[in-house]
Structures are given as C-alpha cells and as structure tokens.
Enzyme design. Structure first.
Site, PDB file in Angstrom:
ATOM      1  CG  HIS A   1      -2.229   0.900   0.956  1.00 17.93           C
ATOM      2  ND1 HIS A   1      -3.469   0.446   1.364  1.00 17.93           N
ATOM      3  CD2 HIS A   1      -2.117   2.226   0.852  1.00 17.93           C
ATOM      4  CE1 HIS A   1      -4.175   1.740   1.380  1.00 17.93           C
ATOM      5  NE2 HIS A   1      -3.524   2.526   0.858  1.00 17.93           N
ATOM      6  CG  LEU A   2       1.849   4.846  -3.127  1.00 17.22           C
ATOM      7  CD1 LEU A   2       3.342   4.733  -3.602  1.00 17.22           C
ATOM      8  CD2 LEU A   2       0.913   5.841  -4.114  1.00 17.22           C
ATOM      9  CG  HIS A   3       3.116   4.253   3.329  1.00 16.58           C
ATOM     10  ND1 HIS A   3       3.372   2.870   2.652  1.00 16.58           N
ATOM     11  CD2 HIS A   3       4.266   4.410   4.065  1.00 16.58           C
ATOM     12  CE1 HIS A   3       4.160   2.097   3.296  1.00 16.58           C
ATOM     13  NE2 HIS A   3       4.878   3.137   4.067  1.00 16.58           N
ATOM     14  CG  PHE A   4       4.188  10.576   0.494  1.00 18.25           C
ATOM     15  CD1 PHE A   4       4.906  11.259  -0.288  1.00 18.25           C
ATOM     16  CD2 PHE A   4       2.959  10.508  -0.694  1.00 18.25           C
ATOM     17  CE1 PHE A   4       5.420  11.592  -1.604  1.00 18.25           C
ATOM     18  CE2 PHE A   4       3.205  10.628  -2.084  1.00 18.25           C
ATOM     19  CZ  PHE A   4       4.231  11.457  -2.574  1.00 18.25           C
TER      20      PHE A   4
END
Length: 191
Positions: A114-117
């Site tokens: 899950h893409l996250h900054f």
C-alpha cells in the site's frame, strides 16, 4: 564501545503482524493512531517512528505504485501531504522535514503493498544517526501524547483550499507556538 539497548524494537521484530493491510485496516476501524480519514486519503502516525511526529500519508484506495493513481488521486494525496506538513510545522515547529516514498522492499518499504508517504520532522541535533549506528531511537515524547497533540489539528484538513492560503494563515501563528523538541530528550523504553 558502549552498548545501547532498544528493547522496544523486539516487539516490532518478533511481534505478531497485523492481519491485512495496515492502511486499509485504519480506514475501516477506529484506530488509535489515525489522525485523518478522508474520502481519498488518510494520515496515521507511524507506530514505530524514527522521531516524534513521523506520519504516514496514504491513498484510501489500496494501490502499491504511483502509476496506479490517476492525476486527481495524486493531487489529493500530495495536498494531504502538504497540509500534514503545515500542521506539523504549526504544532511541533521542526526545522526541516524528510518526505518520501519507499517503493519496493529493497528500497526500504516495510509495507510495500500500500503506497504511502513518510513525513519525518527534523530538528538540529536530533539523534537519528543513533538509529543507523546503534539501532536506537531517541523519542522525547510518548506516541500517545504526540497523537493527542496533533489530532485536533487534523480535524481541519480542507483539501479544497489553496496552498497560498495556508501559508498566509499559518505563518504568524506558527511563530508563537513553542518548539516542543527543544530541551533535554529522554530515551523511552518498554518495561
């Protein structure tokens, strides 16, 4: 050479891993570390932070790569990052930030599905080098205290406002806020 112990890290290393996606779970339940849940994005505190105020900003939709987001989703995601940074500036008064993505396990992604900054506030003289050299982190404030300090400010996120409006409204107020990072740091450890 001195030995520095970081016994709280063993919880992360050996502990039971949460079933399912951390970010998707944060959307569906009332998670104690979720600062903001929007229609398209969410902001949670990192359960194993590098330093106080280490936030994770993710799209609500379960995607693992930038190319899976459309332009609108990308814009909303970056607006959420920008507003999260503004809140941290106002409340915690850091002197700088590290902001970025780790795409893929070899790039350091602990949660690659899950893409996250990551938003990591920084202060002069912070002790992040200890994490690299001694596997120790100095966290001067308890995670729950930081959450309670930040949570009310995330109630005001408005993804429709312009970035220039935030700069003019938060500039003078931020100067009046105390820098909570100054002063003696304490090493927190689990007993």
């Amino acid at each position: 050479m001195k030995t520095m112990w970081a016994p709280w890290r063993i919880e992360y290393i050996l502990g039971a891993k949460e079933k399912g996606c951390v970010f998707c779970n944060a959307i569906s339940v009332n998670d104690q570390l979720t600062l903001y849940k929007g229609k398209d994005t969410l902001v949670i505190m990192n359960k194993y932070p590098y330093i106080n105020g280490h936030l994770l900003v993710a799209p609500a939709r379960h995607v693992s790569a930038l190319g899976e987001l459309d332009q609108n989703e990308m814009g909303i995601l970056l607006a959420t990052v920008e507003q999260s940074v503004a809140i941290i500036k106002k409340v915690m008064r850091p002197e700088g930030f590290n902001i970025g993505l780790n795409l893929g396990r070899v790039a350091g992604a602990g949660i690659e599905e899950h893409l996250h900054f990551h938003i990591v506030p920084r202060w002069s003289g912070d002790t992040n080098a200890l994490a690299v050299f001694a596997d120790v982190r100095v966290i001067p404030q308890h995670l729950q205290e930081t959450f309670e300090l930040l949570k009310p400010h995330f109630q005001t996120i408005d993804l429709n406002r312009t970035p220039n409006a935030a700069a003019t409204t938060s500039g003078s107020a931020a100067a009046k806020q105390p820098n909570l990072r100054k002063g003696p740091a304490r090493v927190l450890r689990r007993i």
